[in-house]
Design an enzyme around this catalytic site. Structure first.
Site, mmCIF file in Angstrom:
data_model
loop_
_atom_site.group_PDB
_atom_site.id
_atom_site.type_symbol
_atom_site.label_atom_id
_atom_site.label_comp_id
_atom_site.label_asym_id
_atom_site.label_seq_id
_atom_site.Cartn_x
_atom_site.Cartn_y
_atom_site.Cartn_z
ATOM 1 N N HIS A 209 46.941 42.924 19.362
ATOM 2 C CA HIS A 209 45.630 42.249 19.337
ATOM 3 C C HIS A 209 44.544 43.301 19.160
ATOM 4 O O HIS A 209 44.228 44.036 20.097
ATOM 5 C CB HIS A 209 45.400 41.489 20.655
ATOM 6 C CG HIS A 209 44.102 40.744 20.718
ATOM 7 N ND1 HIS A 209 43.993 39.486 21.264
ATOM 8 C CD2 HIS A 209 42.848 41.057 20.328
ATOM 9 C CE1 HIS A 209 42.742 39.073 21.201
ATOM 10 N NE2 HIS A 209 42.010 40.018 20.640
ATOM 11 N N HIS B 98 40.617 44.294 16.949
ATOM 12 C CA HIS B 98 39.522 43.946 16.030
ATOM 13 C C HIS B 98 39.167 45.191 15.244
ATOM 14 O O HIS B 98 38.716 46.181 15.828
ATOM 15 C CB HIS B 98 38.299 43.456 16.811
ATOM 16 C CG HIS B 98 38.590 42.244 17.644
ATOM 17 N ND1 HIS B 98 38.395 40.954 17.193
ATOM 18 C CD2 HIS B 98 39.089 42.131 18.900
ATOM 19 C CE1 HIS B 98 38.772 40.100 18.140
ATOM 20 N NE2 HIS B 98 39.197 40.785 19.189
ATOM 21 N N LYS C 225 45.088 32.315 14.528
ATOM 22 C CA LYS C 225 44.326 32.521 15.766
ATOM 23 C C LYS C 225 43.468 31.306 16.087
ATOM 24 O O LYS C 225 42.675 30.849 15.263
ATOM 25 C CB LYS C 225 43.429 33.755 15.605
ATOM 26 C CG LYS C 225 42.594 34.093 16.836
ATOM 27 C CD LYS C 225 43.450 34.547 18.009
ATOM 28 C CE LYS C 225 42.647 34.673 19.288
ATOM 29 N NZ LYS C 225 41.968 35.945 19.420
ATOM 30 N N HIS D 251 42.795 32.351 22.161
ATOM 31 C CA HIS D 251 41.754 32.786 23.104
ATOM 32 C C HIS D 251 41.651 31.655 24.118
ATOM 33 O O HIS D 251 41.097 30.593 23.824
ATOM 34 C CB HIS D 251 40.412 33.036 22.395
ATOM 35 C CG HIS D 251 39.341 33.464 23.353
ATOM 36 N ND1 HIS D 251 38.830 34.749 23.394
ATOM 37 C CD2 HIS D 251 38.723 32.800 24.359
ATOM 38 C CE1 HIS D 251 37.946 34.852 24.371
ATOM 39 N NE2 HIS D 251 37.854 33.666 24.972
ATOM 40 N N HIS E 93 44.976 38.380 25.713
ATOM 41 C CA HIS E 93 44.162 39.046 26.745
ATOM 42 C C HIS E 93 44.052 38.253 28.060
ATOM 43 O O HIS E 93 42.985 37.830 28.441
ATOM 44 C CB HIS E 93 42.776 39.418 26.219
ATOM 45 C CG HIS E 93 42.027 38.344 25.454
ATOM 46 N ND1 HIS E 93 41.987 37.036 25.836
ATOM 47 C CD2 HIS E 93 41.270 38.424 24.333
ATOM 48 C CE1 HIS E 93 41.239 36.357 24.980
ATOM 49 N NE2 HIS E 93 40.795 37.174 24.062
ATOM 50 N N ASP F 218 42.932 44.383 22.527
ATOM 51 C CA ASP F 218 41.661 43.672 22.314
ATOM 52 C C ASP F 218 40.524 44.670 22.099
ATOM 53 O O ASP F 218 39.392 44.435 22.524
ATOM 54 C CB ASP F 218 41.340 42.721 23.479
ATOM 55 C CG ASP F 218 40.193 41.765 23.126
ATOM 56 O OD1 ASP F 218 39.918 41.577 21.925
ATOM 57 O OD2 ASP F 218 39.574 41.227 24.065
HETATM 58 N N1 LIG Z 1 37.068 40.266 23.640
HETATM 59 C C1 LIG Z 1 35.791 40.306 23.389
HETATM 60 O O1 LIG Z 1 35.002 40.403 24.332
HETATM 61 N N2 LIG Z 1 35.292 40.248 22.140
HETATM 62 C C2 LIG Z 1 36.019 40.064 20.926
HETATM 63 C C3 LIG Z 1 36.441 38.637 20.723
HETATM 64 C C4 LIG Z 1 37.613 38.195 21.571
HETATM 65 O O2 LIG Z 1 38.683 38.793 21.521
HETATM 66 O O3 LIG Z 1 37.476 37.217 22.311
HETATM 67 C C5 LIG Z 1 35.139 40.531 19.750
HETATM 68 O O4 LIG Z 1 35.487 40.232 18.613
HETATM 69 O O5 LIG Z 1 34.138 41.228 19.992
HETATM 70 ZN ZN LIG Z 2 39.997 39.935 20.793
HETATM 71 ZN ZN LIG Z 3 39.439 36.534 22.562
#
Ligand SMILES: NC(=O)N[C@@H](CC(=O)O)C(=O)O
Ligand SMILES: [Zn+2]
Ligand SMILES: [Zn+2]
Length: 377
Positions: A42, A44, A128, A166, A204, A278
Site C-alpha cells: 500500500h 502513494h 481500491k 479504506h 491500514h 501507506d
Molecule cells: N492515509 C492518509 O492519511 N492519506 C492518504 C489516503 C489514504 O490512504 O487514506 C493520501 O493519499 O494522502
Molecule cells: Zn493510503
Molecule cells: Zn486510506
C-alpha cells in the site's frame, strides 16, 4: 537471517542471540539482518514532481508496491493505470528492478467490463474502494457499495481480483475514532457474508476491532495491511507538545490499547497481516497550514521502523514473513528472490527532502533509528 558480523546465526536462534550470554551491543559487535526483499502492499507515489521525488525511496527498499490510484483525477480505467505505470517506470533510478503493481479506483460507475480489461492488462492487481469523502482525493469514491457495486464485485470474484478497502464510514455523526469499527459492523461484515469468495484487504488497520475481525475471517480471502505509524504511535502523538501535523493520517491514530493489539497481531506470525506503509507524501505547506492534509511520508524509514517494532516485541524472527512472504502469498504472486540487509547501526533521518516544488517531511524526521538498510552482499 540474523547474524552478528563474523558470527552468522539463524533467525530461529535469535532468542539465543538476545540472551545475556550473547549481547552483541554490549560487546560492540554489529548485528545484521538479511531479509528476502520486501514489497509494499500500500503506497502513494503521486504524480509530477512529487512522483519523481518519492519513487527512488520506495524503489531502494521494496521489490514491488501496490500503487494507490487516488490521483487527481483518479485512476478509474485500465488505460489510465497503464499510463500511470509508464510514468512511474520513467522516473525509476537506473538499474532498478522495482515493479509497480497498479490499482483501479472504484466508483459508482465502474463496469464489470473494466474489471475484465484490468485483468487482461497484466499490470492491474487490485481495485481500491474509497468510501466517498473518507480520505485524500476520495470525492469520486463509492457512495453505496451494496446499491451500486455488486455486479463489479461479482466480476472481481470471477477474475480473482482483490478489493482493497479504506475502512471508514463517512457519516459526520460518527465519532472520528469510531469510524473504522462502524465500517466493519455496517459494511465489511455484511459484504463478506454476501460475497464470501471475494478476496479483500482491509488497508491500514488501526483498531483491535479490525484485528479481531480479520482473524475471524477466512485466511485465504481476507487480510490486512499495517503501517509503521499504527504500530509505533498512538493518538497522543498528535498532540505531544503542540499540534503535530506530520503525525496526522487517516484513519487517525488510535489509543494505546489498539496499537498494542496491532503489534500483537503482526508479531504473532499470522499470515493475514502484511506490510503496507501507506506512505502518503504531501508538500510541507499542505500539512503545516490551517486545514492540513492527512498522510504520513514514511517510505524512506518504513523498513527501519518495522524492524524496530519487531525487535522491541522480541519477534525479529517473525519480521521476514510480515515484510516479504505474507503479502505475495495472499496475492498469489511469487516471493522475491533477492534480499536486503538491515544493519544495526544508528542513522539520523533527514529533517526533510527537497524537491522541485517544495519539501516533504518524513516520519521521525531528525530522529535516530537503529536499523540502517544497506545493499545486500
Ligand atoms: N492515509 C492518509 O492519511 N492519506 C492518504 C489516503 C489514504 O490512504 O487514506 C493520501 O493519499 O494522502
Ligand atoms: Zn493510503
Ligand atoms: Zn486510506
Amino acid at each position: 537471517m540474523i547474524k552478528a558480523l563474523g558470527f552468522p546465526c539463524k533467525v530461529s536462534a535469535y532468542a539465543f542471540c538476545k540472551s545475556e550470554a550473547y549481547h552483541p551491543r554490549k560487546k560492540g559487535i554489529t548485528m545484521e539482518l538479511t531479509l528476502t526483499r520486501p514489497d509494499d502492499w500500500h503506497t502513494h507515489l503521486r504524480d509530477g514532481d512529487l512522483l519523481e521525488a518519492v519513487v527512488p525511496h520506495s524503489a531502494s527498499l521494496f521489490g514491488r508496491a501496490i500503487v494507490m490510484p487516488n490521483l487527481k483525477p483518479p485512476v478509474t480505467t485500465t488505460a489510465a493505470a497503464v499510463a500511470y505505470r509508464e510514468s512511474i517506470l520513467k522516473v525509476l533510478p537506473f538499474n532498478s528492478n522495482f515493479n509497480p503493481l497498479m490499482t483501479l479506483y472504484l466508483t459508482d460507475n465502474t463496469s464489470p467490463e473494466e474489471i475484465k480489461l484490468a485483468r487482461r492488462s497484466g499490470v492491474v492487481y487490485a481495485v481500491k474502494l474509497y468510501p466517498a469523502g473518507a480520505t485524500t482525493n476520495s470525492q469520486d469514491g463509492v457512495t453505496d457499495i451494496f446499491g451500486k457495486c455488486l455486479p463489479v464485485l461479482e466480476e472481481m470474484i470471477e477474475q480473482n481480483m482483490p478489493l482493497l478497502v479504506h475502512g471508514e464510514v463517512t457519516d459526520p455523526n460518527v465519532d472520528v475514532f469510531d469510524r473504522e469499527k462502524v465500517f466493519i459492523d455496517t459494511i465489511l461484515r455484511p459484504l463478506i457474508q454476501r460475497l464470501p469468495q471475494l478476496k479483500l484487504v482491509m488497508e491500514h488497520i488501526t483498531t483491535m476491532d479490525a484485528v479481531k475481525f480479520i482473524e475471524s475471517c477466512s485466511e485465504s480471502n481476507v487480510a490486512a495491511t499495517v503501517t509503521p505509524q499504527h504500530l509505533l504511535l498512538n493518538r497522543n502523538s498528535l498532540f505531544q507538545g503542540g499540534l503535530q501535523p506530520h503525525n496526522y493520517c487517516l484513519p487517525v491514530l488510535k489509543r494505546e490499547s489498539h496499537r498494542q493489539a496491532i503489534v500483537s497481531a503482526v508479531t504473532s506470525g499470522s499470515k493475514q497481516f502484511f506490510l503496507g506503509t501507506d506512505s502518503a507524501p504531501h508538500e510541507r505547506q499542505r500539512k503545516e497550514c490551517s486545514c492540513g492534509c492527512a498522510g504520513i511520508y514514511n517510505a524512506p524509514v518504513a523498513l527501519s521502523l518495522y524492524a524496530k517494532v519487531f525487535e522491541k516485541a522480541g519477534a525479529l524472527d517473525k519480521l521476514e514473513a510480515f515484510t516479504s512472504f505474507n503479502g505475495p502469498d495472499f496475492y498469489g504472486l511469487p516471493r522475491n528472490t533477492t534480499t536486503i540487509t538491515l544493519r544495526r547501526s544508528p542513522w539520523k533521518v533527514p529533517e526533510s527532502y527537497s524537491y522541485a516544488s517544495g519539501e516533504i517531511i518524513p516520519m521521525f524526521a531528525g530522529q535516530t533509528l537503529e536499523w540502517l538498510p544497506v545493499a545486500s552482499p
